[in-house]
Design a protein around this motif. Structure first.
Motif, PDB file in Angstrom:
ATOM      1  N   LEU A 182       0.813  -1.212   0.000  1.00 39.97           N
ATOM      2  CA  LEU A 182       0.000   0.000   0.000  1.00 39.97           C
ATOM      3  C   LEU A 182       0.848   1.266   0.000  1.00 39.97           C
ATOM      4  N   GLU A 183       1.948   1.247   0.719  1.00 41.15           N
ATOM      5  CA  GLU A 183       2.789   2.443   0.771  1.00 41.15           C
ATOM      6  C   GLU A 183       3.358   2.748  -0.607  1.00 41.15           C
ATOM      7  N   GLN A 184       3.810   1.718  -1.312  1.00 43.17           N
ATOM      8  CA  GLN A 184       4.343   1.907  -2.649  1.00 43.17           C
ATOM      9  C   GLN A 184       3.262   2.423  -3.599  1.00 43.17           C
TER      10      GLN A 184
ATOM     11  N   LEU B 290      -7.458   1.712   4.957  1.00 45.75           N
ATOM     12  CA  LEU B 290      -7.433   1.705   3.495  1.00 45.75           C
ATOM     13  C   LEU B 290      -7.548   0.280   2.966  1.00 45.75           C
ATOM     14  N   GLN B 291      -6.866  -0.659   3.613  1.00 45.73           N
ATOM     15  CA  GLN B 291      -6.950  -2.063   3.188  1.00 45.73           C
ATOM     16  C   GLN B 291      -8.375  -2.576   3.312  1.00 45.73           C
TER      17      GLN B 291
ATOM     18  N   ALA C 114      -9.142   4.002  -2.369  1.00 45.03           N
ATOM     19  CA  ALA C 114      -9.378   2.581  -2.592  1.00 45.03           C
ATOM     20  C   ALA C 114      -9.802   2.309  -4.031  1.00 45.03           C
ATOM     21  N   ARG C 115     -10.666   3.158  -4.579  1.00 43.55           N
ATOM     22  CA  ARG C 115     -11.085   2.971  -5.968  1.00 43.55           C
ATOM     23  C   ARG C 115      -9.900   3.148  -6.910  1.00 43.55           C
TER      24      ARG C 115
ATOM     25  N   MET D   1      -9.379  -9.331  -3.576  1.00 43.86           N
ATOM     26  CA  MET D   1      -9.973  -8.601  -4.699  1.00 43.86           C
ATOM     27  C   MET D   1     -10.628  -9.572  -5.678  1.00 43.86           C
ATOM     28  N   MET D   2      -9.982 -10.712  -5.933  1.00 46.03           N
ATOM     29  CA  MET D   2     -10.602 -11.736  -6.785  1.00 46.03           C
ATOM     30  C   MET D   2     -11.921 -12.203  -6.177  1.00 46.03           C
TER      31      MET D   2
END
Length: 243
Positions: free
Chosen positions: A67-69, A91-92, A114-115, A134-135
């Motif tokens: 997430l940071e990247q 956020l996750q 997030a989007r 996500m899958m």
């Protein structure tokens, strides 16, 4: 079909059925992890997803979303205001939340970031990369918007076994519920709350309670198993007293 959290558990279930059943019956049994089941269904039904969330046919699983990247990579593309201090866990959770059937709304704050994460993985990565959560959310959406896919899935499996159910996450549970709760399938959840050790991986703290309430399930408790034989219990008592 049997679904479980760990790869070795899925393999062991498959081996046990093969040892106990005739080949003609054993090959009717399928055993997957939740992750591999979601990936298989997404590969089968990907074309039926709307354009705005359809991954390319060459999509790959992403074991860990940095997430940071990601935030550093797209910071200039996301309109302010940013939250003063970005909570990556929040956020996750937002990234892994259920996808609205009408598409991603134009929101602000964590919802908007997030989007952007979804669009980043779907369209800016080559090949597209999706976490298993996500899958799972894409398959959940597919079941809700495509009756043909949903009916085909329900007609395939007459019995559903959910093993190590105490490790189930919210996306996994909602996928199973959406797919089979309104079907004629017999759904059985097996597990032990005393072995609930996957909270760090976002396992539901109340998975069995949800299952009982949502599916009007009947509960059976095992009073004796191979882990609680008299000899083992006597040894455990000695160790417990010593500890």
């Amino acid at each position: 079909v049997a679904l479980t959290y760990k790869v070795d558990a899925a393999e062991e279930l498959r081996e046990r059925v093969s040892e106990r059943c005739h080949t003609d019956l054993a090959r009717r049994f399928e055993s997957y992890t939740y992750a591999s089941f979601a990936m298989r269904l997404l590969q089968q039904g990907r074309e039926a997803l709307p354009d705005w969330c359809r991954p390319g046919s060459n999509f790959e699983p992403l074991l860990d979303f940095d997430l940071e990247q990601f935030v550093n990579a797209v910071a200039d593309e996301i309109e302010n205001p940013w939250p003063r201090r970005l909570d990556l866990l929040r956020l996750q959770r937002e990234i892994n939340s259920r996808i609205p059937t009408g598409g991603f709304p134009n929101q602000s704050g964590y919802e908007k970031i997030a989007r952007q994460a979804w669009r980043y993985n779907l369209y800016h990565s080559d090949p597209p990369r999706l976490t298993f959560a996500m899958m799972t959310r894409l398959v959940d959406l597919l079941i809700r918007i495509h009756s043909g896919f949903c009916n085909g899935l329900r007609s395939t499996y007459s019995h559903v076994l959910l093993d190590e159910f105490q490790d189930t996450t919210l996306p996994q549970y909602q996928l199973v519920k959406e797919a089979f709760a309104e079907s004629s399938a017999t759904i059985t959840a097996v597990g032990d709350d005393k072995q609930h050790i996957m909270g760090f991986a976002r396992a539901l703290p109340d998975a069995f309670q949800r299952f009982e309430n949502d599916l009007n399930a009947e509960t059976f408790e095992l009073k004796l198993n191979h882990r609680s034989s008299p000899d083992l219990v006597s040894i455990q008592r000695v160790l417990i007293q010593d500890i």
